[in-house]
Design an enzyme around this catalytic site. Structure first.
Site, short mmCIF file in Angstrom:
data_model
loop_
_atom_site.label_atom_id
_atom_site.label_comp_id
_atom_site.label_asym_id
_atom_site.label_seq_id
_atom_site.Cartn_x
_atom_site.Cartn_y
_atom_site.Cartn_z
N HIS A 49 0.87 -1.17 0.00
CA HIS A 49 0.00 0.00 0.00
C HIS A 49 0.91 1.22 0.00
O HIS A 49 1.68 1.45 0.93
CB HIS A 49 -0.91 0.00 1.23
N CYS A 50 0.81 1.99 -1.05
CA CYS A 50 1.72 3.14 -1.19
C CYS A 50 1.07 4.38 -0.62
O CYS A 50 0.02 4.82 -1.11
CB CYS A 50 2.06 3.35 -2.67
#
Lengths: 134, 806
Positions: B133-134
């Site tokens: 998850h950026c």
């Protein structure tokens, strides 16, 4: 209009991960369908679906050019054009509809497009056979 | 940005994205305004357009990485995970290109996560080929958008290098005008780009490495394939090719459902009828006459095999299972609580009786009138005689059982396929239960579903016998298949069971309740006399009057206190563990009423108790995946064997201790009192419905559920999945009360298993439901009992688990 048959059970054909994350479904004939349809027919359906999904995920020139075009147009091409995968998905939906109409519905079964389940399972709904039980 | 997920929509989640956007757009804009004119003049006029194009590409990839769905898998429907709640393991092993890969059960999304899939806690959904998850794009990076993320990193690196280089050139050429606006701005731009270039370059290099190795960030960080082989890699070049050229997989969540109605109406075709049709609707899109011709002979062969096997069925009659299941189904539909009167002829049952009563109160048994009616319909012909005779009778018997116990369902015609069809009404019932209440019905539905599979005729053996053989011989590979076909292993258990097992017992009891059994060892005495006579208080039951006092049986104690067999360590799936748990809790009320039995008797009986368990330890691991039906059958066999031994013991003890001991009178009358004792309107004892609390408890009561070791030495597949995450907070309380390792439920019940003090002890093992939702005693909160139709239990059931960690 006669009332639709009621749902008796649901069978889920799981994915076959032996070749990685490619979308393939198990061709094993579930025991719940033994009384309802032929094993050969079922296996044929699943094999055809597997072939169609393999075609959708194939790394070919078409997918490469599609990617290049998308890059060049800053991906705006996705707004107007359908990807290769989507095209094959339509083909698959048409095939499933045809199978349902010709083979599964007359036997009190219903195939659900696996895309609705995130390509995880093929759901086969078994309908209650009231007429037979009479 | 993803549409769902609470964390990703928090204001704080947008800070990194906004910062990134501001820095990127702001810096580049200033570069273009202040630096690029000089560059165009001095270096090359093509520099600014190239930079602009590159920046445009960066932005496009950034937008795609931010807004594109990463490959979110939609949450599974309620009907899909009907058999995956309490009984199935936490992990499911699957072989991918020869490498064993674990698929974990996702409690939020209710399916086994496909390989490489992971659940993003920030977005709260499962993502296919989950990378990470950026926070800079506030989105999950997964299968669909990894390419854009990677290209974004690449292009951003190049862009930043370009900006830094050109900016530096400008500054070096304008050293004398360093404090001028243009120079200052360029200085700021190059310092920003230079500062962020280092981490971005590092990240790009990292992802280049991952792509070449065919791993995701998630796999790299968790060290999944550090020491082993990565089955998902295609080789360095092919991995890069796959990254760039692979078709974009579809969006699963935002699909427009253009469904054309398919009308499914009976009458339906059947395989036997199909083959008679000449060249009908057989085309699977493949027009092949040869295929059709091939189909008919193979189909005919199959049919003949089925029929051959059906005539001498090697297994004990499955119809009883149908009967029990249907009973359960009808009971649950009705949703009544009836008291169970247990006129017993076996010593162990008196102790069970108050417990069983209470449990049956908590369950939803069939109203006694209905049961009486249905059981009477079966008639005496289906008594033990029919079952002790040829094996052909079960076919008819089951059919008739289904007929009688399912008054609301269509009667089945007596045909070879009737048995097959019986499963369908049952399954329809299971579906009815499913739809009535999702929570807590899963276990029952599993039993019903699997029993529906099991009630498929012996024909099923053909297809499954080979599977069973392979399943029993191999270790983990078929376990996936086991889960897919939970009904298959039933046959194995049934085959192993003694000839009559408990099925004829049920049939006989159901018919008239007082069957004089000529073969005493052929039924499970635990089930005898377990009734659901609601209007008849136990004391006034005429069927009990003729029986001696119900003393607690030393054999029962012996059963309780028998050491757990090593064969069962690691063998019991969660459902059986739960059985054993509740069985532990069951005796306490009965123990209160227990009369003292001479200690010597108890000791002698205990000494004579069989300690050996013949179940092979190698099969233990396989049983993790077997449904409770199989285990119940296995336990039945054990019970019967032990009953035989007990009878010998008791006979001996009677000789030793004289006829005064009431408990020893009972076994000699192996049957219930004759019909004439009972008034005409009374209902005969009904065996506990298959899958009901009584049934599970009675099988577990014999001490099979005790496990001294928390987990089997075999795989972690013995860990349970426990309830859904939406369950009540009782889980936390129960988890605190239950010592558990991971999700194993068995060790939690090791210590309290021998407690017989009373309700208070049971609370330490089972989470006590809040009184406002569940007024019945705590042991009625049997988690694996299927009580979907109970109005008040829909919520409590979820919370009641035996291994209650999520």
């Amino acid at each position: 209009m006669r009332q639709q048959a009621s749902i008796a059970a649901k069978v889920f054909i799981q994915r076959d991960y032996t070749n990685g994350t490619l979308c393939q479904f198990q061709t094993k004939f579930p025991s719940e369908l033994e009384t309802r349809m032929d094993k050969q027919q079922f296996e044929e359906t699943v094999r055809t679906l597997n072939n169609l999904y393999a075609e959708a995920e194939k790394l070919g020139s078409q997918s490469f050019f599609e990617g290049c075009l998308a890059c060049l147009t800053a991906y705006t091409v996705f707004l107007c054009m359908e990807t290769h995968y989507e095209k094959v998905l339509k083909k698959i939906a048409k095939y499933i509809q045809e199978q349902n109409d010709k083979i599964y519905a007359p036997r009190g079964l219903l195939l659900t497009d696996p895309i609705e389940r995130g390509l995880r399972v093929i759901e086969i709904t078994i309908f209650e056979d009231r007429s037979f039980s009479r | 940005m993803p549409a769902g997920g609470s964390d990703s929509l928090k204001p704080s989640a947008f800070i990194p994205v906004c910062t990134a956007v501001c820095l990127l757009v702001g810096s580049t804009s200033m570069f273009f305004v202040f630096t690029c004119p000089w560059l165009a003049l001095t270096l090359c006029p093509a520099v600014p357009p190239c930079c602009a194009m590159l920046f445009f590409f960066v932005l496009a990839n950034f937008t795609m990485a931010t807004f594109m769905d990463a490959g979110v898998l939609p949450v599974a429907g309620e009907d899909e995970d009907k058999d995956d709640e309490f009984r199935a393991p936490l992990y499911k092993n699957v072989e991918v290109k020869g490498v064993q890969v674990r698929m974990k059960w996702c409690a939020s999304c209710h399916f086994y996560r496909p390989p490489r899939c992971s659940h993003c806690s920030i977005c709260d959904h499962c993502v296919e080929d989950f990378d990470h998850h950026c926070p800079w794009v506030n989105n999950c990076i997964g299968r669909r958008n990894y390419r854009y993320f990677f290209l974004f990193l690449l292009s951003l690196t190049v862009h930043m290098i370009g900006v830094f280089t050109f900016g530096l050139l400008y500054v070096l050429h304008h050293m004398e005008d360093l404090w001028k606006l243009h120079c200052l701005v360029t200085l700021v731009v190059i310092s920003i780009s230079g500062l962020f270039l280092i981490p971005v370059l590092g990240l790009t290099g990292f992802h280049l490495y991952l792509v070449s190795r065919g791993r995701t960030t998630n796999e790299q960080v968790t060290g999944k394939f550090q020491g082993g082989v990565n089955p998902f890699t295609r080789g360095c070049c092919n991995n890069l090719e796959y990254l760039v050229c692979s078709p974009i997989s579809p969006n699963y969540t935002a699909r427009s459902r253009k469904k054309t109605a398919v009308h499914v109406r009976p009458p339906f075709l059947r395989p036997e009828l199909d083959r008679q049709m000449a060249a009908k609707v057989r085309d699977n899109g493949i027009q092949s006459v040869a295929l059709q011709n091939k189909q008919s002979p193979t189909g005919a062969v199959e049919l003949s095999d089925i029929k051959q096997l059906r005539t001498p069925p090697p297994l004990p009659p499955k119809p009883d299972r149908s009967l029990l299941r249907s009973q359960v189904a009808v009971m649950d539909d009705v949703g009544h609580h009836t008291k169970s009167v247990i006129p017993v002829s076996i010593p162990t049952v008196p102790q069970l009786r108050p417990v069983l009563e209470a449990i049956s109160r908590g369950s939803s048994p069939i109203p006694p009138e209905q049961l009486l009616r249905t059981s009477d319909q079966q008639g005496g012909a289906k008594g033990p005689d029919s079952f002790s005779e040829s094996k052909g009778s079960p076919v008819r018997g089951s059919h008739q059982a289904c007929l009688s116990v399912q008054p609301s369902l269509q009667p089945c015609t007596v045909s070879s396929s009737s048995l097959q069809l019986n499963s369908l009404p049952l399954n329809s019932r299971s579906l009815t239960l499913k739809h009535s209440g999702r929570h807590g019905s899963k276990c029952q539905l599993l039993a019903m579903h699997t029993d529906g599979l099991g009630s498929n005729p012996v024909a099923g053996i053909i297809s499954t016998s080979g599977l069973l053989a392979s399943q029993c011989s191999s270790s983990v590979g078929p376990s996936y298949d086991n889960l897919i076909n939970p009904g298959d292993p039933q046959f194995l258990a049934q085959r192993g069971a003694p000839s009559l097992g408990y099925h004829p017992h049920f049939m006989s009891l159901g018919s008239d309740g007082a069957v004089q059994r000529p073969v005493p060892h052929s039924y499970s005495p635990v089930f005898m006399g377990v009734t659901r006579q609601s209007p008849q208080p136990r004391d006034s039951s005429p069927s009990l009057q003729g029986l001696p006092s119900r003393d607690p049986s030393p054999s029962y104690q012996g059963f309780i206190q028998r050491d757990s067999s090593p064969a069962f360590q690691g063998l019991i799936p969660r459902d059986l563990q739960t059985q054993s748990v509740t069985s532990r809790d069951v005796p306490p009320p009965g123990a209160v009423k227990r009369e003292t039995v001479p200690q010597g008797l108890q000791d002698s009986l205990r000494d004579l108790m069989p300690q050996d368990m013949t179940l092979p330890k190698s099969a233990a691991a396989r049983y993790d995946n077997f449904s409770k039906t199989i285990m119940a059958s296995i336990y039945e066999r054990r019970e019967l064997e032990e009953r035989e031994r007990m009878l010998h013991v008791q006979a001996r003890a009677q000789a030793l201790y004289g006829p005064d001991v009431g408990i020893y009178d009972i076994p000699s009358r192996r049957s219930l009192p004759p019909d004439n004792i009972r008034p005409p309107g009374s209902r005969g004892p009904t065996p506990p419905a298959y899958g009901s609390r009584e049934f599970l408890m009675s099988t577990g009561i014999l001490g099979y559920g005790m496990r001294t070791s928390p987990l089997s030495s075999s795989s972690t597949s013995s860990l349970t999945r426990g309830p859904k995450t939406s369950s009540s907070p009782l889980q936390s309380s129960s988890s605190s009360s239950l010592h558990s390792k991971g999700r194993s439920s068995s060790p939690a019940y090791g210590p309290p298993e021998r407690q017989t003090q009373g309700h208070s002890s049971s609370t330490s093992t089972l989470p006590r439901l809040p009184s406002n939702t569940y007024p019945t005693p705590p042991y009625t909160s049997y988690p694996t009992a299927k009580r979907s139709s109970l109005p008040f239990s829909s919520e409590g059931k979820e919370s009641v688990t035996l291994g209650t960690l999520k």
